[in-house]
Scaffold this motif. Sequence first.
Motif, PDB file in Angstrom:
ATOM      1  N   MET A 105      39.887  76.242 -17.522  1.00  0.00           N
ATOM      2  CA  MET A 105      39.932  75.780 -16.141  1.00  0.00           C
ATOM      3  C   MET A 105      41.087  74.781 -15.973  1.00  0.00           C
ATOM      4  O   MET A 105      41.237  73.850 -16.752  1.00  0.00           O
ATOM      5  N   PRO A 106      41.953  74.969 -14.945  1.00  0.00           N
ATOM      6  CA  PRO A 106      43.049  74.039 -14.747  1.00  0.00           C
ATOM      7  C   PRO A 106      42.543  72.680 -14.277  1.00  0.00           C
ATOM      8  O   PRO A 106      41.552  72.586 -13.561  1.00  0.00           O
ATOM      9  N   THR A 107      43.205  71.643 -14.706  1.00  0.00           N
ATOM     10  CA  THR A 107      42.826  70.288 -14.295  1.00  0.00           C
ATOM     11  C   THR A 107      43.799  69.708 -13.278  1.00  0.00           C
ATOM     12  O   THR A 107      43.548  68.659 -12.708  1.00  0.00           O
ATOM     13  N   THR A 121      45.999  94.261 -19.230  1.00  0.00           N
ATOM     14  CA  THR A 121      44.771  94.520 -19.980  1.00  0.00           C
ATOM     15  C   THR A 121      43.643  93.653 -19.439  1.00  0.00           C
ATOM     16  O   THR A 121      43.890  92.555 -18.918  1.00  0.00           O
ATOM     17  N   PRO A 122      42.394  94.108 -19.559  1.00  0.00           N
ATOM     18  CA  PRO A 122      41.261  93.310 -19.076  1.00  0.00           C
ATOM     19  C   PRO A 122      41.159  91.951 -19.757  1.00  0.00           C
ATOM     20  O   PRO A 122      40.716  90.972 -19.139  1.00  0.00           O
ATOM     21  N   GLN A 123      41.581  91.865 -21.001  1.00  0.00           N
ATOM     22  CA  GLN A 123      41.478  90.615 -21.747  1.00  0.00           C
ATOM     23  C   GLN A 123      42.319  89.502 -21.119  1.00  0.00           C
ATOM     24  O   GLN A 123      41.971  88.318 -21.210  1.00  0.00           O
ATOM     25  N   GLU A 142      41.087  86.526 -18.454  1.00  0.00           N
ATOM     26  CA  GLU A 142      40.543  85.219 -18.828  1.00  0.00           C
ATOM     27  C   GLU A 142      41.594  84.118 -18.791  1.00  0.00           C
ATOM     28  O   GLU A 142      41.262  82.942 -18.838  1.00  0.00           O
ATOM     29  N   GLN A 143      42.873  84.503 -18.700  1.00  0.00           N
ATOM     30  CA  GLN A 143      43.963  83.533 -18.766  1.00  0.00           C
ATOM     31  C   GLN A 143      44.417  83.067 -17.385  1.00  0.00           C
ATOM     32  O   GLN A 143      45.302  82.217 -17.292  1.00  0.00           O
ATOM     33  N   ILE A 144      43.863  83.634 -16.315  1.00  0.00           N
ATOM     34  CA  ILE A 144      44.413  83.377 -14.983  1.00  0.00           C
ATOM     35  C   ILE A 144      43.359  82.776 -14.048  1.00  0.00           C
ATOM     36  O   ILE A 144      42.162  82.831 -14.317  1.00  0.00           O
TER      37      ILE A 144
END
Length: 243
Positions: A1-3, A39-41, A44-46
Amino acid sequence: MPTSEKDIVIGVLALQGAFQEHQECQEKGTGCKTVQIKTPQQLEQIDGIIFPGGESTAMGLIGSVDVCRNYFGSQISSFEMPTPCPPGFEEGGTFPGVFIRAPAILSAGDDIQVLGRVVATPCRQAAVVLRELESKLANGENVVMMGVVDALERTCGLKYQDVKRESTAVASSVGVEEKKDTPLSEMHKIELPGAADGTNAREVICAARKGNILITAFHPEITQDYRWHQYFYNMVKETTLSK
């Protein structure tokens, strides 16, 4: 989660459409980091994602809207016209909307925030379908919801309630699909957008929002105007930093 704002990452689905142009507009317009999603993986990075192209499919994701596919014509009849700017970005005037074989939203539910409307003439195919549907409704016929037009809002006050939907397949308890008709009481009225005399031009929706989902009928990435990308970035920021 970005802060903080500088930690926000927006993904662009890199399977079709002008995904590189979307990245450029997003980065230049907001300064945020973008990444191509393949890719679906990677999801989780965005913190947010842009789907280039496939406008009518994307409109289906938002729900509560009725779409006329290819309302604005085919690939060869692509064009640019002034469209409303996003809320809060009025400086600079109208937005140069580029329409490429684009659908139009003809009506939207109460849970949809309409962000932009344009008055435009439907392409020949869409006009034929709309006229056919109008004729059937005017004659009091039951109308099966059509794949090309799921359509809807007339300003002249006419109301059409005697409407049938196609039977929908649902999974039964034994795993076999069975047909189920939607009761008339559960359907919304079909109201076609009224056409202007002589031109057949109709007022249609070109941009809308539902919660954290934004849809447009035009291509904001094919311009040097970054305001819609800035609006989307603000949506992502509000959603992620409020968690």
